[in-house]
Write a protein that holds these residues in place. Structure first.
Motif, PDB file in Angstrom:
ATOM      1  N   GLN A  44     -39.520 -27.939 -23.882  1.00 10.34           N
ATOM      2  CA  GLN A  44     -40.277 -26.991 -24.707  1.00 10.34           C
ATOM      3  C   GLN A  44     -40.621 -25.765 -23.852  1.00 10.34           C
ATOM      4  O   GLN A  44     -41.291 -25.906 -22.828  1.00 10.34           O
ATOM      5  N   GLU A  62     -41.539 -27.320 -20.388  1.00  9.20           N
ATOM      6  CA  GLU A  62     -42.089 -28.653 -20.161  1.00  9.20           C
ATOM      7  C   GLU A  62     -41.038 -29.666 -20.583  1.00  9.20           C
ATOM      8  O   GLU A  62     -40.490 -29.596 -21.684  1.00  9.20           O
ATOM      9  N   ARG A  66     -37.416 -38.381 -24.486  1.00  5.19           N
ATOM     10  CA  ARG A  66     -37.086 -38.763 -25.860  1.00  5.19           C
ATOM     11  C   ARG A  66     -36.225 -40.018 -25.821  1.00  5.19           C
ATOM     12  O   ARG A  66     -35.397 -40.193 -24.928  1.00  5.19           O
ATOM     13  N   ASN A 122     -44.163 -34.442 -16.737  1.00  5.11           N
ATOM     14  CA  ASN A 122     -45.393 -35.231 -16.901  1.00  5.11           C
ATOM     15  C   ASN A 122     -45.363 -36.438 -15.975  1.00  5.11           C
ATOM     16  O   ASN A 122     -44.351 -37.131 -15.878  1.00  5.11           O
ATOM     17  N   VAL A 123     -46.481 -36.686 -15.327  1.00  6.81           N
ATOM     18  CA  VAL A 123     -46.564 -37.851 -14.449  1.00  6.81           C
ATOM     19  C   VAL A 123     -47.778 -38.678 -14.850  1.00  6.81           C
ATOM     20  O   VAL A 123     -48.892 -38.155 -14.917  1.00  6.81           O
ATOM     21  N   SER A 124     -47.551 -39.944 -15.118  1.00  8.34           N
ATOM     22  CA  SER A 124     -48.686 -40.799 -15.455  1.00  8.34           C
ATOM     23  C   SER A 124     -49.439 -41.139 -14.172  1.00  8.34           C
ATOM     24  O   SER A 124     -48.886 -41.100 -13.071  1.00  8.34           O
ATOM     25  N   GLU A 154     -47.253 -32.236 -14.127  1.00  4.57           N
ATOM     26  CA  GLU A 154     -48.437 -32.239 -14.993  1.00  4.57           C
ATOM     27  C   GLU A 154     -49.178 -33.553 -14.798  1.00  4.57           C
ATOM     28  O   GLU A 154     -48.653 -34.628 -15.108  1.00  4.57           O
ATOM     29  N   ASP A 184     -53.152 -31.344 -17.089  1.00  8.61           N
ATOM     30  CA  ASP A 184     -52.827 -31.487 -18.510  1.00  8.61           C
ATOM     31  C   ASP A 184     -54.058 -31.910 -19.318  1.00  8.61           C
ATOM     32  O   ASP A 184     -54.999 -32.486 -18.770  1.00  8.61           O
ATOM     33  N   ASP A 185     -54.020 -31.626 -20.611  1.00  5.02           N
ATOM     34  CA  ASP A 185     -55.062 -32.081 -21.548  1.00  5.02           C
ATOM     35  C   ASP A 185     -56.451 -31.701 -21.050  1.00  5.02           C
ATOM     36  O   ASP A 185     -57.411 -32.451 -21.231  1.00  5.02           O
ATOM     37  N   GLN A 208     -54.431 -29.376 -26.733  1.00  4.40           N
ATOM     38  CA  GLN A 208     -54.095 -28.864 -28.061  1.00  4.40           C
ATOM     39  C   GLN A 208     -55.171 -29.115 -29.110  1.00  4.40           C
ATOM     40  O   GLN A 208     -55.259 -28.385 -30.094  1.00  4.40           O
ATOM     41  N   GLN A 212     -56.163 -26.382 -31.889  1.00  5.40           N
ATOM     42  CA  GLN A 212     -56.087 -26.653 -33.319  1.00  5.40           C
ATOM     43  C   GLN A 212     -57.421 -26.394 -34.034  1.00  5.40           C
ATOM     44  O   GLN A 212     -57.441 -25.989 -35.188  1.00  5.40           O
ATOM     45  N   GLY A 242     -49.982 -26.447 -27.904  1.00  4.08           N
ATOM     46  CA  GLY A 242     -50.179 -26.880 -29.283  1.00  4.08           C
ATOM     47  C   GLY A 242     -50.441 -25.729 -30.240  1.00  4.08           C
ATOM     48  O   GLY A 242     -51.051 -25.912 -31.295  1.00  4.08           O
ATOM     49  N   GLU A 244     -49.709 -23.480 -33.160  1.00  3.77           N
ATOM     50  CA  GLU A 244     -48.857 -23.629 -34.344  1.00  3.77           C
ATOM     51  C   GLU A 244     -48.884 -22.418 -35.264  1.00  3.77           C
ATOM     52  O   GLU A 244     -48.004 -22.262 -36.104  1.00  3.77           O
ATOM     53  N   PRO A 268     -39.892 -28.778 -28.824  1.00  8.14           N
ATOM     54  CA  PRO A 268     -39.064 -29.302 -27.728  1.00  8.14           C
ATOM     55  C   PRO A 268     -37.631 -29.461 -28.224  1.00  8.14           C
ATOM     56  O   PRO A 268     -37.412 -29.933 -29.337  1.00  8.14           O
TER      57      PRO A 268
HETATM   58  P1  C2E Z   1     -48.435 -34.096 -23.553  1.00 11.70           P
HETATM   59  O1  C2E Z   1     -47.995 -34.049 -22.137  1.00 11.70           O
HETATM   60  O2  C2E Z   1     -49.803 -33.623 -23.855  1.00 11.70           O
HETATM   61  O3  C2E Z   1     -47.330 -33.284 -24.351  1.00 11.70           O
HETATM   62  C1  C2E Z   1     -47.582 -32.477 -25.462  1.00 11.70           C
HETATM   63  C2  C2E Z   1     -47.176 -33.172 -26.750  1.00 11.70           C
HETATM   64  O4  C2E Z   1     -47.449 -32.293 -27.841  1.00 11.70           O
HETATM   65  C3  C2E Z   1     -45.691 -33.480 -26.853  1.00 11.70           C
HETATM   66  O5  C2E Z   1     -45.559 -34.660 -27.640  1.00 11.70           O
HETATM   67  C4  C2E Z   1     -45.145 -32.269 -27.607  1.00 11.70           C
HETATM   68  O6  C2E Z   1     -43.926 -32.541 -28.273  1.00 11.70           O
HETATM   69  C5  C2E Z   1     -46.272 -32.028 -28.569  1.00 11.70           C
HETATM   70  N1  C2E Z   1     -46.380 -30.639 -29.007  1.00 11.70           N
HETATM   71  C6  C2E Z   1     -45.892 -29.506 -28.444  1.00 11.70           C
HETATM   72  N2  C2E Z   1     -46.224 -28.408 -29.171  1.00 11.70           N
HETATM   73  C7  C2E Z   1     -46.949 -28.854 -30.221  1.00 11.70           C
HETATM   74  C8  C2E Z   1     -47.589 -28.200 -31.340  1.00 11.70           C
HETATM   75  O7  C2E Z   1     -47.552 -26.981 -31.511  1.00 11.70           O
HETATM   76  N3  C2E Z   1     -48.248 -29.005 -32.219  1.00 11.70           N
HETATM   77  C9  C2E Z   1     -48.314 -30.367 -32.057  1.00 11.70           C
HETATM   78  N4  C2E Z   1     -48.980 -31.072 -32.984  1.00 11.70           N
HETATM   79  N5  C2E Z   1     -47.729 -31.013 -31.026  1.00 11.70           N
HETATM   80  C10 C2E Z   1     -47.062 -30.263 -30.113  1.00 11.70           C
HETATM   81  P2  C2E Z   1     -44.557 -35.835 -27.216  1.00 11.70           P
HETATM   82  O8  C2E Z   1     -43.278 -35.236 -26.706  1.00 11.70           O
HETATM   83  O9  C2E Z   1     -44.505 -36.799 -28.359  1.00 11.70           O
HETATM   84  O10 C2E Z   1     -45.265 -36.505 -25.984  1.00 11.70           O
HETATM   85  C11 C2E Z   1     -46.497 -37.180 -26.138  1.00 11.70           C
HETATM   86  C12 C2E Z   1     -47.078 -37.545 -24.795  1.00 11.70           C
HETATM   87  O11 C2E Z   1     -46.220 -38.485 -24.123  1.00 11.70           O
HETATM   88  C13 C2E Z   1     -47.167 -36.351 -23.837  1.00 11.70           C
HETATM   89  O12 C2E Z   1     -48.319 -35.606 -24.123  1.00 11.70           O
HETATM   90  C14 C2E Z   1     -47.213 -37.058 -22.498  1.00 11.70           C
HETATM   91  O13 C2E Z   1     -48.515 -37.523 -22.240  1.00 11.70           O
HETATM   92  C15 C2E Z   1     -46.306 -38.236 -22.744  1.00 11.70           C
HETATM   93  N6  C2E Z   1     -44.960 -37.921 -22.201  1.00 11.70           N
HETATM   94  C16 C2E Z   1     -43.916 -37.261 -22.765  1.00 11.70           C
HETATM   95  N7  C2E Z   1     -42.857 -37.197 -21.924  1.00 11.70           N
HETATM   96  C17 C2E Z   1     -43.245 -37.833 -20.787  1.00 11.70           C
HETATM   97  C18 C2E Z   1     -42.595 -38.122 -19.530  1.00 11.70           C
HETATM   98  O14 C2E Z   1     -41.444 -37.737 -19.265  1.00 11.70           O
HETATM   99  N8  C2E Z   1     -43.329 -38.814 -18.604  1.00 11.70           N
HETATM  100  C19 C2E Z   1     -44.613 -39.222 -18.845  1.00 11.70           C
HETATM  101  N9  C2E Z   1     -45.269 -39.903 -17.883  1.00 11.70           N
HETATM  102  N10 C2E Z   1     -45.250 -38.969 -20.000  1.00 11.70           N
HETATM  103  C20 C2E Z   1     -44.574 -38.282 -20.952  1.00 11.70           C
END
Ligand code: C2E
Ligand code: CA
Ligand code: CA
Ligand code: CA
Length: 281
Positions: A44, A62, A66, A122-124, A154, A184-185, A208, A212, A242, A244, A268
């Protein structure tokens, strides 16, 4: 009483059993996806307003993992990451994401040749605390021939709560390779703000949820203003995620925010769907 609870209990068991079977199916499919390196990475774009100009340009990406399974369909990170965490698979997931990002980095660089590319991963917290985390990162970057300056990690506030000294040490080690950090967040955790200036942080990401609520909730506005002021005083960049709607963007710009990410600009996308994105607003 025993008879009365019988059917109920049975129903409950059947529900539990179905859930258990689903989790087992998910888990074995996930193990297979990891082994076959079938997890994908989408990107993204992140944007920046060049001050005083009417252009908003891409400043980085970012990486978001998937997973599509032939039988189970698309499974969101919100579902499989907690599973990977609880099953000890996160190190493999992380290494696979890093591997794919590093392989894609040269292509991402060609999309935007004027600026050195930057991809956020992103890193947990569990991964970041792993004793091999720094070695793994350095090893993977070396193999791929990609410099750390192309990578931002992140991390979340939870890392700043329990073992701040260790977190700071790990961050400084990674910083030596050129890696930068985003928190992040931001605003949703309980990190003490006093720690922020001790850490090599490049960027705060406004969660986000605040973006919102921005246009209808004055609390959210106050929080966003506070984060932007904090960023200015600590000289840390601030990005809002986030976004929109154009209304959210306009409000953020009015508050002094100049870095943006969200569906309003771009979802993304897989690597091949990205283009050199430049917006004029
Ligand atoms: P995050 O790091 O806070 O990522 C942002 C999430 O918001 C992503 O969801 C993204 O697709 C979504 N997003 C982006 N723009 C918008 C928007 O305008 N509106 C809304 N409603 N959502 C938006 P996603 O891809 O489903 O990922 C969810 C969470 O999963 C991420 O939150 C992150 O914590 C985790 N994640 C995703 N990829 C990875 C990764 O490769 N490694 C790790 N450790 N965690 C990941
Ligand atoms: Ca993130
Ligand atoms: Ca986030
Ligand atoms: Ca989040």
């Amino acid at each position: 009483a025993k008879e009365a609870s019988g059917p109920h209990l049975q129903f409950f068991n059947a529900g539990l059993q179905r859930r258990f079977a689903h989790q087992q199916a998910l888990l074995s499919a996930l193990r297979k996806a990891i082994t076959e390196e079938a997890l994908q990475v989408y990107y993204q774009p992140q944007y920046e307003r060049v001050s005083g100009s009417n252009q908003i340009t891409c400043m980085g990406y970012e990486a978001l993992v998937r997973w599509h399974d032939d039988e189970l369909g698309w499974i969101s990170p919100g579902e499989f990451i907690p599973l990977a965490e609880s099953e000890g698979l996160m190190r493999s997931v992380h290494k696979l994401v890093v591997k794919k990002v590093l392989a894609d980095t040269p292509t991402l660089q060609t999309l935007n040749p004027e600026k050195p590319v930057r991809v956020a991963i992103n890193v947990s917290a569990s991964q970041f605390k792993h004793s091999k985390f720094v070695d793994d990162m350095n090893q993977q970057m070396k193999v791929a021939g990609v410099s750390g300056s192309a990578i931002e990690l992140e991390i979340t506030e939870s890392l700043l709560i329990d073992d701040i000294e260790q977190t700071a040490k790990t961050m400084h080690e990674l910083k030596e390779s050129g890696i930068t950090f985003a928190l992040d967040d931001f605003g949703t955790g309980y990190a003490s703000l006093g720690y922020l200036k001790e850490l090599p942080l490049n960027r705060l990401k406004i969660d986000q949820s605040f973006v919102q609520d921005l246009t209808q909730d004055s609390n959210a506005t106050a929080i966003v203003q506070t984060i932007l002021a904090l960023g200015r005083s600590l000289e840390i960049e601030v990005i809002a995620e986030g976004i929109e709607t154009d209304e959210q963007l306009a409000t953020l710009e009015k508050l002094g925010c100049s870095q943006f990410q969200g569906y309003y600009f771009s979802r993304p996308e897989p690597l091949h769907a990205l283009r050199n994105a430049k917006e004029t607003t």
